[in-house]
Motif scaffolding. Sequence first.
Motif, short mmCIF file in Angstrom:
data_model
loop_
_atom_site.label_atom_id
_atom_site.label_comp_id
_atom_site.label_asym_id
_atom_site.label_seq_id
_atom_site.Cartn_x
_atom_site.Cartn_y
_atom_site.Cartn_z
N GLN A 21 0.85 -1.19 0.00
CA GLN A 21 0.00 0.00 0.00
C GLN A 21 0.88 1.24 0.00
O GLN A 21 1.92 1.26 0.65
N ALA A 22 0.45 2.22 -0.70
CA ALA A 22 1.18 3.48 -0.74
C ALA A 22 0.69 4.39 0.37
O ALA A 22 -0.45 4.29 0.83
N GLU A 23 1.59 5.27 0.82
CA GLU A 23 1.19 6.23 1.85
C GLU A 23 0.32 7.31 1.23
O GLU A 23 0.44 7.64 0.06
N THR A 24 -0.53 7.86 2.04
CA THR A 24 -1.37 8.94 1.54
C THR A 24 -0.58 10.24 1.62
O THR A 24 0.26 10.44 2.49
N TYR A 25 -0.85 11.14 0.70
CA TYR A 25 -0.16 12.43 0.64
C TYR A 25 -1.10 13.49 1.16
O TYR A 25 -2.17 13.73 0.59
N ASP A 26 -0.70 14.11 2.26
CA ASP A 26 -1.53 15.14 2.86
C ASP A 26 -1.03 16.54 2.58
O ASP A 26 -1.52 17.51 3.15
N GLY A 27 -0.03 16.68 1.75
CA GLY A 27 0.51 17.99 1.46
C GLY A 27 1.74 18.27 2.32
O GLY A 27 2.01 17.58 3.31
N VAL A 28 2.47 19.28 1.95
CA VAL A 28 3.70 19.60 2.66
C VAL A 28 3.42 20.45 3.88
O VAL A 28 3.91 20.19 4.96
N LEU A 29 2.64 21.47 3.73
CA LEU A 29 2.37 22.39 4.83
C LEU A 29 1.02 22.10 5.46
O LEU A 29 0.03 21.90 4.76
N GLN A 30 1.00 22.09 6.75
CA GLN A 30 -0.25 21.93 7.47
C GLN A 30 -0.59 23.28 8.11
O GLN A 30 0.24 23.84 8.84
N ASN A 31 -1.74 23.79 7.84
CA ASN A 31 -2.17 25.06 8.43
C ASN A 31 -2.62 24.83 9.86
O ASN A 31 -3.51 24.03 10.12
N SER A 32 -1.99 25.55 10.78
CA SER A 32 -2.41 25.42 12.17
C SER A 32 -3.54 26.40 12.49
O SER A 32 -4.26 26.22 13.45
N GLY A 33 -3.66 27.40 11.70
CA GLY A 33 -4.73 28.38 11.89
C GLY A 33 -4.79 29.29 10.68
O GLY A 33 -3.87 29.33 9.87
N ILE A 34 -5.82 30.01 10.57
CA ILE A 34 -5.97 30.90 9.42
C ILE A 34 -5.83 32.33 9.90
O ILE A 34 -6.52 32.77 10.82
N ARG A 35 -4.87 33.05 9.30
CA ARG A 35 -4.65 34.46 9.64
C ARG A 35 -4.90 35.29 8.40
O ARG A 35 -4.72 34.83 7.27
N SER A 36 -5.23 36.52 8.60
CA SER A 36 -5.49 37.40 7.47
C SER A 36 -4.17 37.90 6.88
O SER A 36 -3.13 37.83 7.51
N ARG A 37 -4.25 38.41 5.67
CA ARG A 37 -3.06 38.96 5.02
C ARG A 37 -2.49 40.14 5.79
O ARG A 37 -1.29 40.34 5.84
N GLU A 38 -3.35 40.94 6.40
CA GLU A 38 -2.90 42.11 7.15
C GLU A 38 -2.09 41.70 8.38
O GLU A 38 -1.08 42.33 8.71
N ASP A 39 -2.54 40.64 9.06
CA ASP A 39 -1.79 40.17 10.22
C ASP A 39 -0.41 39.66 9.83
O ASP A 39 0.60 39.95 10.48
N ALA A 42 1.81 42.68 8.86
CA ALA A 42 2.28 43.41 10.03
C ALA A 42 3.39 42.64 10.74
O ALA A 42 4.38 43.22 11.20
N GLU A 43 3.27 41.32 10.83
CA GLU A 43 4.31 40.51 11.45
C GLU A 43 5.60 40.54 10.63
O GLU A 43 6.71 40.57 11.18
N ALA A 44 5.49 40.57 9.30
CA ALA A 44 6.67 40.64 8.44
C ALA A 44 7.39 41.97 8.60
O ALA A 44 8.62 42.03 8.62
N VAL A 45 6.64 43.06 8.71
CA VAL A 45 7.26 44.37 8.90
C VAL A 45 7.99 44.43 10.24
O VAL A 45 9.10 44.94 10.35
N ALA A 46 7.39 43.87 11.27
CA ALA A 46 8.03 43.85 12.59
C ALA A 46 9.29 42.98 12.55
O ALA A 46 10.31 43.34 13.16
N ALA A 47 9.26 41.86 11.85
CA ALA A 47 10.43 40.99 11.77
C ALA A 47 11.55 41.63 10.96
O ALA A 47 12.73 41.44 11.25
N ALA A 48 11.20 42.39 9.93
CA ALA A 48 12.21 43.05 9.11
C ALA A 48 12.93 44.15 9.89
O ALA A 48 14.08 44.47 9.60
N GLY A 49 12.27 44.74 10.86
CA GLY A 49 12.89 45.82 11.64
C GLY A 49 13.83 45.32 12.72
O GLY A 49 14.67 46.07 13.21
N ARG A 50 13.74 44.05 13.10
CA ARG A 50 14.61 43.51 14.15
C ARG A 50 15.99 43.19 13.59
O ARG A 50 16.17 42.99 12.39
#
Length: 115
Positions: A21-39, A42-50
């Motif tokens: 039997q072959a293993e099932t493929y569930d994808g590479v990334l598992q989403n732990s939660g859904i965040r908006s693009r704005e969030d 904002a996190e990327a801008v804060a990380a770029a400033g550090r």
Amino acid sequence: MKKTHFFSGAFFAFLLAANAQAETYDGVLQNSGIRSREDVAAEAVAAAGRADPFRESGSGGVIVPLALTRSRDVVNAEAVKEAHSANQNLTGKAYYRDVIPPQYVIQPRLVNAAK
């Protein structure tokens, strides 16, 4: 006899292949939660400033001055003296029991004050 061995080997190979039997493929990334693009933006801008903890220290900005214990002239005079020494490349590793023979060691010259 050879045919029975052949057919029994083929039968067991077929059974093993049928149970594989072959293993099932569930994808590479598992989403732990859904965040908006704005969030995320904002996190990327804060990380770029550090500060980047993985950067090279030379490109880090502030250079720490070295603590010098001797003056530049003293170090330069010692370097010139060693560069003009006749045995500057002489090491004990080239000799028996790592001892430099006394005829190769430069003895300090005694100055005759009577002259």
